[in-house]
Design an enzyme around this catalytic site. Structure first.
Site, PDB file in Angstrom:
ATOM      1  N   LYS A  77       0.666  -1.221  -0.093  1.00  0.00           N
ATOM      2  CA  LYS A  77      -0.019  -0.058  -0.077  1.00  0.00           C
ATOM      3  C   LYS A  77       0.964   1.213  -0.146  1.00  0.00           C
ATOM      4  O   LYS A  77       0.405   2.250  -0.701  1.00  0.00           O
ATOM      5  CB  LYS A  77      -0.853  -0.011   1.220  1.00  0.00           C
ATOM      6  CG  LYS A  77      -2.020  -0.936   1.050  1.00  0.00           C
ATOM      7  CD  LYS A  77      -3.232  -0.753   1.984  1.00  0.00           C
ATOM      8  CE  LYS A  77      -4.307  -1.679   1.605  1.00  0.00           C
ATOM      9  NZ  LYS A  77      -5.671  -1.486   2.587  1.00  0.00           N
ATOM     10  N   LYS A 119     -10.534  -3.195  -3.857  1.00  0.00           N
ATOM     11  CA  LYS A 119     -11.486  -1.888  -3.855  1.00  0.00           C
ATOM     12  C   LYS A 119     -10.694  -0.668  -4.298  1.00  0.00           C
ATOM     13  O   LYS A 119     -11.206   0.134  -5.002  1.00  0.00           O
ATOM     14  CB  LYS A 119     -12.028  -1.419  -2.382  1.00  0.00           C
ATOM     15  CG  LYS A 119     -12.433  -2.138  -1.837  1.00  0.00           C
ATOM     16  CD  LYS A 119     -13.139  -1.486  -0.471  1.00  0.00           C
ATOM     17  CE  LYS A 119     -13.478  -2.305   0.820  1.00  0.00           C
ATOM     18  NZ  LYS A 119     -12.251  -2.628   1.551  1.00  0.00           N
ATOM     19  N   LYS A 167      -4.441  -9.085  -6.433  1.00  0.00           N
ATOM     20  CA  LYS A 167      -5.675  -9.332  -6.013  1.00  0.00           C
ATOM     21  C   LYS A 167      -6.780  -8.506  -6.317  1.00  0.00           C
ATOM     22  O   LYS A 167      -6.483  -7.289  -6.437  1.00  0.00           O
ATOM     23  CB  LYS A 167      -5.396  -9.654  -4.383  1.00  0.00           C
ATOM     24  CG  LYS A 167      -6.110  -8.646  -3.389  1.00  0.00           C
ATOM     25  CD  LYS A 167      -6.036  -8.680  -1.933  1.00  0.00           C
ATOM     26  CE  LYS A 167      -6.242  -7.319  -1.372  1.00  0.00           C
ATOM     27  NZ  LYS A 167      -6.868  -7.348  -0.378  1.00  0.00           N
TER      28      LYS A 167
HETATM   29  N1  AQP Z   1      -9.607 -10.354  -3.751  1.00  0.00           N
HETATM   30  C1  AQP Z   1      -9.907 -10.918  -2.518  1.00  0.00           C
HETATM   31  N2  AQP Z   1     -10.232 -12.314  -2.350  1.00  0.00           N
HETATM   32  C2  AQP Z   1     -10.815 -12.656  -1.178  1.00  0.00           C
HETATM   33  N3  AQP Z   1     -11.105 -12.059   0.101  1.00  0.00           N
HETATM   34  C3  AQP Z   1     -10.587 -10.613  -0.057  1.00  0.00           C
HETATM   35  N4  AQP Z   1     -10.909  -9.741   0.744  1.00  0.00           N
HETATM   36  C4  AQP Z   1     -10.233  -8.433   0.250  1.00  0.00           C
HETATM   37  N5  AQP Z   1      -9.980  -8.757  -0.925  1.00  0.00           N
HETATM   38  C5  AQP Z   1     -10.260  -9.994  -1.212  1.00  0.00           C
HETATM   39  C6  AQP Z   1     -11.326  -9.701   2.323  1.00  0.00           C
HETATM   40  O1  AQP Z   1     -12.207  -8.867   2.619  1.00  0.00           O
HETATM   41  C7  AQP Z   1     -12.033  -8.568   4.081  1.00  0.00           C
HETATM   42  C8  AQP Z   1     -12.087  -7.179   4.096  1.00  0.00           C
HETATM   43  O2  AQP Z   1     -10.789  -6.522   3.626  1.00  0.00           O
HETATM   44  P1  AQP Z   1     -10.598  -4.943   4.005  1.00  0.00           P
HETATM   45  O3  AQP Z   1     -11.711  -4.032   3.313  1.00  0.00           O
HETATM   46  O4  AQP Z   1     -10.415  -4.654   5.225  1.00  0.00           O
HETATM   47  O5  AQP Z   1      -9.245  -4.723   3.222  1.00  0.00           O
HETATM   48  P2  AQP Z   1      -8.281  -5.347   2.226  1.00  0.00           P
HETATM   49  O6  AQP Z   1      -8.117  -6.842   2.591  1.00  0.00           O
HETATM   50  O7  AQP Z   1      -7.224  -4.474   1.806  1.00  0.00           O
HETATM   51  O8  AQP Z   1      -9.587  -5.211   0.921  1.00  0.00           O
HETATM   52  P3  AQP Z   1      -9.302  -4.413  -0.447  1.00  0.00           P
HETATM   53  O9  AQP Z   1     -10.513  -4.837  -1.008  1.00  0.00           O
HETATM   54  O10 AQP Z   1      -7.986  -4.713  -1.055  1.00  0.00           O
HETATM   55  O11 AQP Z   1      -9.389  -3.017   0.207  1.00  0.00           O
HETATM   56  P4  AQP Z   1      -8.509  -1.809  -0.108  1.00  0.00           P
HETATM   57  O12 AQP Z   1      -8.474  -1.561  -1.602  1.00  0.00           O
HETATM   58  O13 AQP Z   1      -9.271  -0.672   0.491  1.00  0.00           O
HETATM   59  O14 AQP Z   1      -7.221  -1.906   0.441  1.00  0.00           O
HETATM   60  C9  AQP Z   1     -10.693  -9.286   4.495  1.00  0.00           C
HETATM   61  O15 AQP Z   1     -11.169 -10.435   5.263  1.00  0.00           O
HETATM   62  C10 AQP Z   1     -10.004  -9.853   3.106  1.00  0.00           C
HETATM   63  O16 AQP Z   1      -9.127 -10.642   3.533  1.00  0.00           O
END
Ligand code: AQP
Length: 345
Positions: free
Chosen positions: A123, A209, A206
C-alpha cells in the site's frame, strides 16, 4: 471453523472480523468475507462484525464519501444475511476501546514485526516515507480489534493471514511480558474456493476496492450489464479449459475464473473443471456471468433497499456499538490493571 488450539481452548469461542469502508465493495470482499460472515452466524457461535472506519483513514478518505461508504458497507452486511439481532454489527470508531487497546499494543509490538508486513509495502509503494504513521501501525490496531473481545476465530481472506499471525504474536508477547494467559491466540479461518479472488485484468494481483481500474473488479453495486461486460473482457489465455486442475497450473487468470465460479456455485474447482472441461472461454464466460448476476442481483437490490433508510442503518450501528462496548469495557479495564495503570473512576 477449525478446532480451537490449546491456547484458545480456555476461552469461549467468539468470532470477530472487519471490513474497511473504503468504497467499491468487491466480489473479493463478498466471497472472501461477507458471505462467510453470515454463514458463521448461522452456526450459533457469538459473532462480532465491525466496519473498520479507523483503518480506512490510514489512507486519505473524503469525509462525505467515508460516511456514505460506511452506510453502504452496513447495507452490504445486512443484504448478505447478517442479522443484527444475532450478530453484533457496528463501526469501529463508536467503541473507543479499539484505539485505547491499540496504543498499548503499539508499545508491545516491535518495529521489526511491522517491517515484515507485506500489506504496508504494497500500500505504501515506493513512497513509504510519505505514508501515514497509521498505515504502518495498522496491524497493531487490527490486533486490538480482535483481542478487545477475546475473539478466538477470525474469518478472513488469504491476504489478511499475516495480520492475524501478528495478532497472535502480540497476544503471546503481552501474556509473556506480564506473566499471565490473558489474551487468547486467535485462529485465522481461511476456507473455501475463493480465499483470494484475483483481479480480472491481472491474475497475479488480488481483486481490490482501491485498484484504479474499475474493469479489474466486480463491484457489489454493478448491474447485470456491467458484470457481464467485465467478465467478457476479463483477461484469459487462448486455451480451452483443461480436463483437470493440474492443467490450470501457470494459468492464473483461468484459475481465477474457475475459482470464482466454484465459490458462487458453492462447489469445488474440481467439480467445475469436470463439468466444463474442454470448453472455450467464449462459452465459459457467459455461464459465469449468468451465475454472478443471479447471485449478486438480489444482494444489490437488498442493499439499495437498506440504503433508502440511512437513519435505520445508523440506529443498528449505534445499538451494535453499545453491545460491543459492553463486552470490551471489562477486558480493557483488566488490561489497564495488568499494565499497572490506575483506574479510580
Ligand atoms: N480479493 C479478495 N479475495 C478474497 N478476500 C478478500 N478480501 C479482500 N479482498 C479479497 C477480504 O475482505 C475482507 C475485508 O478486507 P478490507 O476491506 O479490510 O481490506 P483489504 O483486504 O485491503 O481489501 P481491499 O478490497 O483490497 O481493500 P482496499 O483496496 O481498500 O485495501 C478481509 O477479510 C479480506 O481478506
Amino acid at each position: 471453523m477449525t478446532e480451537a488450539t490449546s491456547s484458545t481452548s480456555a476461552f469461549a469461542p467468539r468470532v470477530f472480523s472487519g471490513i474497511q469502508p473504503s468504497g467499491n465493495l468487491t466480489l473479493g470482499n463478498y466471497l472472501g468475507a461477507l458471505r462467510r460472515f453470515a454463514k458463521v452466524q448461522d452456526t450459533g457461535v457469538e459473532t462480532i462484525y465491525c466496519i473498520v472506519d479507523m483503518h480506512a483513514i490510514t489512507v486519505w478518505q473524503d469525509p462525505g464519501k467515508l460516511t456514505r461508504a460506511t452506510r453502504e458497507l452496513a447495507a452490504a452486511y445486512l443484504a448478505c444475511g447478517l442479522d443484527p439481532a444475532r450478530s453484533i454489527l457496528f463501526n469501529q470508531s463508536q467503541v473507543p476501546g479499539h484505539a485505547q487497546l491499540a496504543w498499548i499494543f503499539n508499545c508491545v509490538a516491535r518495529l521489526g514485526w511491522m517491517n515484515r508486513m507485506t500489506q504496508f509495502k504494497d500500500k505504501a509503494g515506493k513512497n513509504s516515507e510519505n505514508a501515514s504513521l497509521g498505515l504502518y501501525a495498522y496491524p497493531a490496531l487490527m490486533a486490538a480489534d480482535i483481542l478487545l473481545y477475546h475473539a478466538t476465530h477470525v474469518p478472513v481472506g488469504e491476504d489478511q493471514k499475516q495480520h492475524v499471525e501478528l495478532t497472535r504474536d502480540v497476544a503471546a508477547k503481552f501474556n509473556h511480558d506480564f506473566g499471565l494467559e490473558f489474551f487468547p491466540s486467535p485462529e485465522p479461518v481461511i476456507e473455501g474456493a475463493a480465499t483470494r479472488v484475483m483481479s480480472l485484468r491481472d491474475g497475479t494481483k488480488k481483486m481490490s476496492k482501491s485498484d484504479p481500474s474499475d474493469m479489474s473488479r466486480i463491484n457489489l453495486t454493478d448491474d447485470a450489464d456491467a458484470i457481464a461486460q467485465k467478465i467478457r473482457k476479463a483477461r484469459t489465455d487462448p486455451e480451452p479449459l483443461p480436463s483437470d486442475l493440474e492443467g490450470l497450473k501457470d494459468r492464473a487468470e483461468a484459475r481465477n475464473l474457475v475459482n470464482i465460479y466454484a465459490a458462487l456455485a458453492d462447489t469445488t474447482p474440481e467439480a467445475v473443471i469436470a463439468e466444463h472441461a474442454g470448453q472455450p472461454f467464449s462459452a465459459f464466460k457467459p455461464a459465469l456471468a449468468d451465475l454472478a448476476v443471479a447471485h449478486l442481483g438480489p444482494i444489490t437490490a437488498r442493499m439499495t433497499e437498506y440504503l433508502g433508510d440511512p437513519a435505520e442503518i445508523d440506529r443498528i450501528l449505534g445499538a451494535g456499538a453499545d453491545r460491543a462496548h459492553a463486552i470490551a469495557a471489562p477486558i480493557l479495564d483488566r488490561t489497564y490493571d495488568i499494565v499497572g495503570m490506575i483506574r479510580s473512576r
